[in-house]
Design a protein around this motif. Structure first.
Motif, PDB file in Angstrom:
ATOM      1  N   ALA A  97      29.718  36.771  39.160  1.00 24.68           N
ATOM      2  CA  ALA A  97      29.841  35.863  38.023  1.00 24.68           C
ATOM      3  C   ALA A  97      29.160  36.451  36.798  1.00 24.68           C
ATOM      4  O   ALA A  97      29.453  36.081  35.661  1.00 24.68           O
ATOM      5  CB  ALA A  97      29.229  34.510  38.358  1.00 24.68           C
ATOM      6  N   ALA A  98      28.246  37.404  37.024  1.00 25.27           N
ATOM      7  CA  ALA A  98      27.539  38.019  35.902  1.00 25.27           C
ATOM      8  C   ALA A  98      28.421  39.023  35.172  1.00 25.27           C
ATOM      9  O   ALA A  98      28.258  39.240  33.971  1.00 25.27           O
ATOM     10  CB  ALA A  98      26.280  38.730  36.409  1.00 25.27           C
ATOM     11  N   PHE A  99      29.354  39.627  35.879  1.00 23.57           N
ATOM     12  CA  PHE A  99      30.116  40.736  35.297  1.00 23.57           C
ATOM     13  C   PHE A  99      30.834  40.394  33.996  1.00 23.57           C
ATOM     14  O   PHE A  99      30.679  41.116  33.005  1.00 23.57           O
ATOM     15  CB  PHE A  99      31.096  41.323  36.327  1.00 23.57           C
ATOM     16  N   PRO A 100      31.633  39.299  33.961  1.00 23.42           N
ATOM     17  CA  PRO A 100      32.342  39.031  32.695  1.00 23.42           C
ATOM     18  C   PRO A 100      31.388  38.710  31.552  1.00 23.42           C
ATOM     19  O   PRO A 100      31.632  39.114  30.411  1.00 23.42           O
ATOM     20  CB  PRO A 100      33.237  37.837  33.030  1.00 23.42           C
ATOM     21  N   ILE A 101      30.289  38.021  31.859  1.00 29.62           N
ATOM     22  CA  ILE A 101      29.336  37.671  30.805  1.00 29.62           C
ATOM     23  C   ILE A 101      28.690  38.935  30.249  1.00 29.62           C
ATOM     24  O   ILE A 101      28.599  39.135  29.037  1.00 29.62           O
ATOM     25  CB  ILE A 101      28.254  36.720  31.371  1.00 29.62           C
ATOM     26  N   GLU A 184      40.097  34.758  35.751  1.00 30.21           N
ATOM     27  CA  GLU A 184      39.627  35.872  36.568  1.00 30.21           C
ATOM     28  C   GLU A 184      39.337  35.296  37.944  1.00 30.21           C
ATOM     29  O   GLU A 184      38.272  34.734  38.181  1.00 30.21           O
ATOM     30  CB  GLU A 184      38.373  36.442  35.894  1.00 30.21           C
ATOM     31  N   SER A 185      40.328  35.405  38.856  1.00 30.32           N
ATOM     32  CA  SER A 185      40.197  34.671  40.123  1.00 30.32           C
ATOM     33  C   SER A 185      39.049  35.193  40.982  1.00 30.32           C
ATOM     34  O   SER A 185      38.518  34.479  41.819  1.00 30.32           O
ATOM     35  CB  SER A 185      41.511  34.731  40.902  1.00 30.32           C
ATOM     36  N   ALA A 186      38.651  36.444  40.754  1.00 33.43           N
ATOM     37  CA  ALA A 186      37.531  36.982  41.533  1.00 33.43           C
ATOM     38  C   ALA A 186      36.240  36.240  41.223  1.00 33.43           C
ATOM     39  O   ALA A 186      35.349  36.157  42.049  1.00 33.43           O
ATOM     40  CB  ALA A 186      37.355  38.468  41.249  1.00 33.43           C
TER      41      ALA A 186
END
Lengths: 237, 156
Positions: A97-101, A184-186
């Motif tokens: 969940a941190a990746f897109p942010i 982003e379904s992941a």
């Protein structure tokens, strides 16, 4: 088939159940004692859960996340390091969940060093969880392990920052989908908030949100984008 | 019991100052705990078995680290690196194992790699940040997690 996916998805539960069955079959004299020990630990768990929920709630409600994220966008030196640790360690949710942010922050100007700090502390330093560690392992253990972890993350961020250039990370921009809204379904945890806020655009299928064909850009969608706990929905301009 | 009182009082105060904000945040943290419930039940069952049916000598021999400490640390780091259990849930298991004779260095290696290294999520990380970044970050995490475990073993 559905039962199989259930067991696969809940691996820990499956392992626990298998072990229990094993004890029941081969050491049936011990099963009562086994259950007893599980219950002793269950009680200890129950004792601290309200504190963890409380701490998570208060952090989420009172830490000015938007303010810190805004600061992180610019390259902010020593304070930037502190902010990166704070944002990482107060955030709930799985590491992906941190990746897109983080990616968004990098596009706004955050450095590779801060990216590593945010991602790593997101994974490792969970403030509400320190209660858990104190409870089971003792204060001394927690204090040592956490201090060492913070130092380790700092060293790591410097090394990655030296070896990986920012251009290597955000070069593949602009290959997004044709739809104006993307999920982003992941990252999606299937909480269903988006389907509640904008029922004509999102629905929950299985465990993830999917876009409906009738989806269009309107205020409800923008609200869902903002409220999505995992920041999994984006709007392509 | 006292934790429940502190918890309720804290949420009450926060609610008094900002009703809506507290409600939303409380909802989020409840979802977080709820989504872990089945994992918690699973780990409790595993702990029960560890504490009773698995003989203490077996655990001491495998994880006690009196004769092959390096191997045990390396092994538990690998297991920690590839499994995905939230640390919150793993900590009680670590306690149970160390009560049953596991070496603190071995137990810490497992606990620290568990959260620092994410083999299971590396694919998504590569998608987001590229191979170089993801591999270096996770590789360094693995090495440093072992360093942390060794230091912990020495000072505790």
């Amino acid at each position: 088939m559905r039962i199989m996916t259930f067991f696969k998805k809940n691996m820990l539960f499956t392992i626990g159940l298998t072990l229990y069955l094993g004890v029941a079959l081969f050491r049936s004299d011990m099963i009562m004692e086994t259950v007893q020990y599980s219950f002793i630990y269950f009680k200890e768990f129950l004792e601290i859960i309200p504190l963890i929920v409380l701490l998570a709630t208060i952090i989420d409600a009172w830490v000015p996340k938007a303010f810190i994220l805004n600061k992180l966008g610019k390259d902010s030196g020593a304070m930037g390091v502190v902010y990166a640790y704070i944002i990482g360690s107060i955030s709930a949710g799985p590491i992906y969940a941190a990746f897109p942010i983080v990616k968004l922050l990098m596009e706004k100007g955050a450095s590779v060093t801060s990216a590593v700090i945010i991602i790593s502390s997101w994974a490792v330093i969970k403030v509400p969880m320190l209660i858990n560690e104190v409870k089971f392992m003792g204060f001394e253990y927690m204090a040592y392990r956490w201090s060492l972890t913070i130092i380790a993350i700092f060293i790591m961020s410097r090394m990655v920052g030296r070896w990986v250039k920012k251009e290597e990370i955000i070069s593949d921009k602009g290959q997004g989908s044709v739809s104006p809204i993307a999920i982003e379904s992941a990252y999606c945890i299937g909480c269903g908030l988006c389907a509640k806020l904008a029922p004509e655009d999102f629905e929950i299928e299985g465990n993830t949100a999917v876009l409906k064909e009738t989806a269009s850009l309107h205020p409800g969608v923008k609200m869902a984008v903002n409220k999505c706990p995992e920041k999994a929905i984006s709007i392509n301009r | 019991m006292k934790y429940w009182i502190i918890g309720l009082a804290g949420i009450g105060i926060s609610y008094g100052f900002a009703k809506e904000k507290t409600q939303v945040s409380f909802g989020k943290s409840s979802i977080m705990i709820k989504s872990m419930m089945l994992d918690i039940v699973g780990i409790l069952m595993i702990i029960g078995v560890v504490m009773t049916a698995i003989p203490m000598e077996t655990i001491t021999r495998a994880l006690g680290g009196s004769d092959h400490l390096a191997m045990a640390v390396a092994g538990s780091s690998l297991v920690g690196g590839i499994t995905i259990i939230p640390a919150f849930i793993a900590i009680p298991l670590v306690k149970a194992l160390s009560e049953q004779g596991a070496n603190i260095m071995v137990a810490t290696a497992f606990l620290t790699t568990l959260t620092m290294v994410g083999v299971a999520t590396i694919k998504i990380e590569i998608m987001a940040f590229g191979k170089k970044f993801a591999l270096i970050r996770n590789g360094l995490s693995f090495v440093l997690a072992i360093v942390i475990a060794v230091i912990m073993g020495v000072i505790l």
